[in-house]
Design an enzyme around this catalytic site. Structure first.
Site, short mmCIF file in Angstrom:
data_model
loop_
_atom_site.label_atom_id
_atom_site.label_comp_id
_atom_site.label_asym_id
_atom_site.label_seq_id
_atom_site.Cartn_x
_atom_site.Cartn_y
_atom_site.Cartn_z
N TYR A 148 0.84 -1.20 0.00
CA TYR A 148 0.00 0.00 0.00
C TYR A 148 0.88 1.26 0.00
CZ TYR A 148 -3.72 3.21 1.50
OH TYR A 148 -4.64 4.24 1.59
N GLY A 151 3.13 1.44 -3.08
CA GLY A 151 2.27 1.59 -4.26
C GLY A 151 1.81 3.03 -4.39
N ARG A 189 -10.78 -0.65 11.24
CA ARG A 189 -10.40 0.72 11.61
C ARG A 189 -11.00 1.06 12.96
NH1 ARG A 189 -9.86 4.24 6.75
NH2 ARG A 189 -9.70 2.75 5.05
N VAL A 190 -10.36 1.98 13.64
CA VAL A 190 -10.74 2.19 15.04
C VAL A 190 -12.16 2.76 15.19
CG1 VAL A 190 -9.56 4.43 15.23
CG2 VAL A 190 -9.94 3.07 17.26
N TYR A 207 -6.34 -1.15 22.03
CA TYR A 207 -5.02 -1.77 22.00
C TYR A 207 -4.06 -0.92 22.83
CZ TYR A 207 -7.18 -4.63 18.48
OH TYR A 207 -8.03 -5.49 17.84
N GLY A 210 -4.24 2.92 25.62
CA GLY A 210 -5.21 3.88 25.08
C GLY A 210 -4.70 5.30 25.07
N THR A 213 -2.43 8.53 20.25
CA THR A 213 -3.39 9.49 19.69
C THR A 213 -3.57 9.29 18.19
OG1 THR A 213 -1.73 11.18 19.21
CG2 THR A 213 -2.77 11.25 21.40
N PRO A 277 1.60 3.10 15.18
CA PRO A 277 2.30 4.36 15.48
C PRO A 277 1.73 5.05 16.73
CG PRO A 277 1.06 4.54 13.41
CD PRO A 277 0.80 3.18 13.95
N1 NAD Z 1 -10.52 6.46 4.20
C1 NAD Z 1 -9.36 6.95 4.57
O1 NAD Z 1 -9.18 7.30 5.75
C2 NAD Z 1 -8.24 7.12 3.57
C3 NAD Z 1 -7.01 7.60 4.06
C4 NAD Z 1 -5.96 7.77 3.14
C5 NAD Z 1 -6.14 7.51 1.80
N2 NAD Z 1 -7.36 7.04 1.36
C6 NAD Z 1 -7.46 6.73 -0.08
O2 NAD Z 1 -8.73 7.14 -0.58
C7 NAD Z 1 -9.19 6.21 -1.55
C8 NAD Z 1 -10.57 5.71 -1.17
O3 NAD Z 1 -10.51 5.07 0.10
P1 NAD Z 1 -11.80 4.51 0.84
O4 NAD Z 1 -11.60 4.70 2.30
O5 NAD Z 1 -13.01 5.04 0.20
O6 NAD Z 1 -11.63 2.94 0.55
P2 NAD Z 1 -12.67 1.89 -0.05
O7 NAD Z 1 -12.01 0.56 0.05
O8 NAD Z 1 -14.01 2.08 0.56
O9 NAD Z 1 -12.77 2.36 -1.57
C9 NAD Z 1 -11.90 1.94 -2.57
C10 NAD Z 1 -12.72 1.64 -3.81
O10 NAD Z 1 -11.84 1.25 -4.87
C11 NAD Z 1 -12.38 0.11 -5.50
N3 NAD Z 1 -11.27 -0.63 -6.13
C12 NAD Z 1 -10.26 -1.29 -5.53
N4 NAD Z 1 -9.44 -1.82 -6.44
C13 NAD Z 1 -9.92 -1.46 -7.66
C14 NAD Z 1 -9.53 -1.71 -9.00
N5 NAD Z 1 -8.41 -2.43 -9.27
N6 NAD Z 1 -10.28 -1.20 -10.00
C15 NAD Z 1 -11.40 -0.49 -9.75
N7 NAD Z 1 -11.84 -0.22 -8.49
C16 NAD Z 1 -11.10 -0.70 -7.47
C17 NAD Z 1 -13.06 -0.66 -4.40
O11 NAD Z 1 -14.02 -1.60 -4.86
C18 NAD Z 1 -13.69 0.47 -3.60
O12 NAD Z 1 -14.96 0.81 -4.09
C19 NAD Z 1 -8.14 5.09 -1.63
O13 NAD Z 1 -7.29 5.33 -2.72
C20 NAD Z 1 -7.38 5.24 -0.34
O14 NAD Z 1 -6.05 4.81 -0.47
C21 NAD Z 1 -8.40 6.84 2.23
#
Ligand code: NAD
Length: 316
Positions: A148, A151, A189-190, A207, A210, A213, A277
């Site tokens: 992740y 990537g 997730r928390v 965990y 507590g 933060t 962390p």
């Molecule tokens: N939620 C957070 O706190 C958070 C924090 C940092 C970054 N992000 C980033 O935001 C984006 C959305 O996160 P989220 O929390 O909504 O996650 P999520 O898992 O709910 O959404 C990701 C979506 O991408 C789709 N997906 C995965 N692989 C795919 C592929 N190969 N082709 C097409 N669709 C694909 C999934 O089906 C899903 O609908 C992600 O890129 C994530 O890395 C989210």
């Protein structure tokens, strides 16, 4: 161009953040194409948009090229929680890297503006608090989280190389912990853990002691930041942190959740995972200066909306 004519692709549009983004874009009159392979997303997240004339859904995996005419691309496709992205780590890296290449290729062909949903995980286990965009991070390249983290880092590299090499209008946001309705109930997730445990009347598990933060951004605030970034001045590419700098201990969060739920669950402690962390918090100075953005939803209000969503989900 009138906003009515704007054609926007949202990859990962059926996920947690993507579904809220699609909703906002449809509401403001854009022509939205939601692209998702439903790995972690679901049709339920977007079914309320299905009847909207400005909304279209296509099942597609971003590791394959996509050919559409479009003005803006929000690239969110990627599983975001450790349980999901570690399920098939090779596919996770492919989604970030091949997905970025395919979407950047599309942006180049049709001259679209493109925004990448990057992450605070690019900072790894940081030595700098709070994290500023100029900090390069401390990431393990060979661990279980690397698919992740690395990537997403490679995707950022691709975005900036396409900008330098092909003069693409790229925008990169680094998202910190975000919560709200349509989070997955079992993604570890928390916030979702605590809310689901409290609603079921189960013990709420913390965990460690507590005292570690975290900061929590409500989804509506986050989406507002993403929209502002997409529409920011042409030469501003980021990366820009989006998150809520308010810090809460896990104990404070658990107590708040119990209060909002009205639950009598007990708080219990379990051993701290090795890679947990102590602290992570965004510096949002750049977002304030360049986008005029800062979060406005309090943790109490955000939790109320989140609890209401999970209450309906669990009773449905
Ligand atoms: N939620 C957070 O706190 C958070 C924090 C940092 C970054 N992000 C980033 O935001 C984006 C959305 O996160 P989220 O929390 O909504 O996650 P999520 O898992 O709910 O959404 C990701 C979506 O991408 C789709 N997906 C995965 N692989 C795919 C592929 N190969 N082709 C097409 N669709 C694909 C999934 O089906 C899903 O609908 C992600 O890129 C994530 O890395 C989210």
């Amino acid at each position: 161009m009138a906003s009515l004519d704007r054609r926007v692709v949202v990859t990962g549009g059926a996920g947690f953040l993507g579904s809220h983004l699609c909703e906002r874009l449809v509401k403001r009159g854009d022509d939205v194409l939601c692209v998702d392979n439903f790995f972690t997303g679901s049709k339920r997240n977007i079914q309320h948009l299905a009847r909207e004339p400005g909304f279209e859904l296509v099942r597609h995996d971003v590791t394959f090229p996509l050919y559409v005419e479009v003005d803006q691309i929000f690239n969110l496709a990627c599983p975001a929680s450790p349980v999901h992205y570690q399920f098939d780590p090779v596919q996770t890296t492919k989604t970030s890297v091949h997905g970025a290449i395919n979407m950047l290729g599309l942006a180049k062909r049709v001259k679209a503006r493109i925004l990448q949903a990057s992450t605070s995980e690019v900072y790894g286990d940081p030595e700098v608090h709070p994290q500023v965009e100029s900090y390069w991070g401390r990431v393990n390249p060979i661990g279980r989280r690397s698919c992740y983290d690395e990537g997403k880092r490679c995707a950022e590299t691709l975005f900036f190389d396409y900008q330098r090499q092909h003069a693409l209008e790229v925008k990169v946001v680094r998202i910190f912990n975000t919560y709200g309705p349509r989070m997955h109930p079992n993604d570890g997730r928390v916030v979702s853990n605590f809310v689901v445990q409290a609603l079921r009347g189960e013990d709420v598990t913390i965990y460690g002691d507590g005292s570690q933060t975290r900061s929590f951004c409500y989804v509506d605030d986050l989406i507002e930041g993403m929209l502002r970034m997409m529409d920011s001045e042409k030469d501003f590419h980021g990366p820009v942190n989006l998150g809520n700098p308010g810090e809460y201990t896990m104990l404070e969060l658990a107590e708040k959740v119990l209060r909002v739920v009205g639950s009598t669950s007990r708080i219990v402690h379990a051993p701290l995972p090795l890679d947990d962390p102590r602290q992570r918090r965004p510096d949002i100075g750049l977002a304030k200066a360049k986008l005029g953005w800062q979060p406005t939803v309090s943790l109490d209000d955000g939790l109320k909306a989140t609890v209401a969503y999970f209450r309906a989900l669990l009773s449905g």
